[in-house]
Design a protein around this motif. Structure first.
Motif, short mmCIF file in Angstrom:
data_model
loop_
_atom_site.label_atom_id
_atom_site.label_comp_id
_atom_site.label_asym_id
_atom_site.label_seq_id
_atom_site.Cartn_x
_atom_site.Cartn_y
_atom_site.Cartn_z
N SER A 183 0.74 -1.20 0.12
CA SER A 183 -0.02 -0.16 -0.14
C SER A 183 0.94 1.27 -0.07
O SER A 183 1.10 2.11 0.83
CB SER A 183 -1.00 -0.07 1.12
OG SER A 183 -0.39 -0.21 2.36
N THR A 184 1.59 1.31 -0.98
CA THR A 184 2.56 2.63 -1.12
C THR A 184 1.86 3.73 -1.11
O THR A 184 0.65 3.98 -1.90
CB THR A 184 3.23 2.50 -2.57
OG1 THR A 184 3.90 1.00 -2.74
CG2 THR A 184 4.18 3.53 -2.64
N GLN A 185 2.05 4.80 -0.29
CA GLN A 185 1.24 5.98 -0.17
C GLN A 185 1.81 7.04 -0.99
O GLN A 185 3.06 7.15 -1.22
CB GLN A 185 1.50 6.43 1.17
CG GLN A 185 0.80 5.66 2.49
CD GLN A 185 -0.74 5.68 2.26
OE1 GLN A 185 -1.42 6.68 2.14
NE2 GLN A 185 -1.45 4.28 2.21
N ILE A 186 0.95 7.74 -1.83
CA ILE A 186 1.37 8.86 -2.66
C ILE A 186 0.53 9.99 -2.24
O ILE A 186 -0.70 9.75 -2.05
CB ILE A 186 1.03 8.32 -4.31
CG1 ILE A 186 1.83 7.09 -4.52
CG2 ILE A 186 1.34 9.53 -4.95
CD1 ILE A 186 1.33 6.64 -5.90
N SER A 187 1.20 11.11 -2.36
CA SER A 187 0.43 12.28 -1.90
C SER A 187 1.34 13.25 -2.61
O SER A 187 2.17 13.33 -2.88
CB SER A 187 0.21 12.54 -0.43
OG SER A 187 1.47 12.71 0.16
N GLU A 188 0.55 14.56 -2.49
CA GLU A 188 1.20 15.93 -3.12
C GLU A 188 2.46 15.96 -2.31
O GLU A 188 3.22 16.73 -2.51
CB GLU A 188 0.35 16.88 -3.18
CG GLU A 188 -1.04 16.49 -4.23
CD GLU A 188 -1.35 17.57 -5.25
OE1 GLU A 188 -0.60 18.73 -5.06
OE2 GLU A 188 -2.32 17.45 -5.88
#
Length: 173
Positions: free
Chosen positions: A26-31
């Protein structure tokens, strides 16, 4: 009693060896964190499934414009080629002022598309917008339009996703 002890050791061993296993799925991606270079081929694959011209794509909870994708793909190709790890920032990138391009089909060698990717993301870093065009063999030649460049980088990265290595050449479109 001995079998319970052995079972306990096995369970503890599995827990220790798998610490962090769930975070890989569940790789987290955010700005604020950006996109890991390891996720760039998956993003390219998702873009490749879209038909026609798209303006944005939803990827792992983040809405990305095609301008942002072009930046991410360009920087991702360079990082993959150099064996680099880490995250690519999700920047606000404006559209090209006057997009153009003269090449509709081409076979582009690896050293050329890596050079194009390098020039593209560096130009975008300096100008915060998509270049009007990018030269295949040299800077300053209006060979590929931004859309054709995006398609080229998507092809490179989807092939990388399936084979685990950057292709020696890519044919566009």
């Amino acid at each position: 009693m001995k079998s319970i002890f052995i079972l306990g050791i096995i369970i503890v061993g599995l827990v220790i060896s798998c610490s962090g296993c769930t975070s890989n799925n569940s790789t987290q991606i955010s700005e604020s964190t950006g996109i890991p270079v390891s996720e760039v081929p998956n993003l390219a694959y998702d873009v490749s499934k879209s038909t026609g011209t798209i303006k944005s794509i939803q990827f792992k909870g983040v809405n990305l414009t095609m301008n942002q994708c072009l930046y991410i793909f360009a920087k991702g190709i360079v990082m993959i080629n150099n064996g680099e790890k880490g995250n690519i920032p999700i920047k606000t990138i404006q559209k090209a002022d006057n997009p153009s391009g003269t090449v509709n089909t081409a076979k582009i060698a690896k050293n050329e598309y890596v050079d194009m990717a390098d020039r593209t993301y560096k130009w975008m870093d300096q100008n915060n917008k998509v270049p009007n065009y990018i030269g295949v063999y040299e800077g300053g030649t209006n060979d590929l339009s931004p859309e054709m460049l995006l398609r080229t980088f998507v092809k490179v990265l989807t092939e990388y996703k399936s084979s685990g290595k950057l292709p020696e050449s890519v044919t566009v479109p």
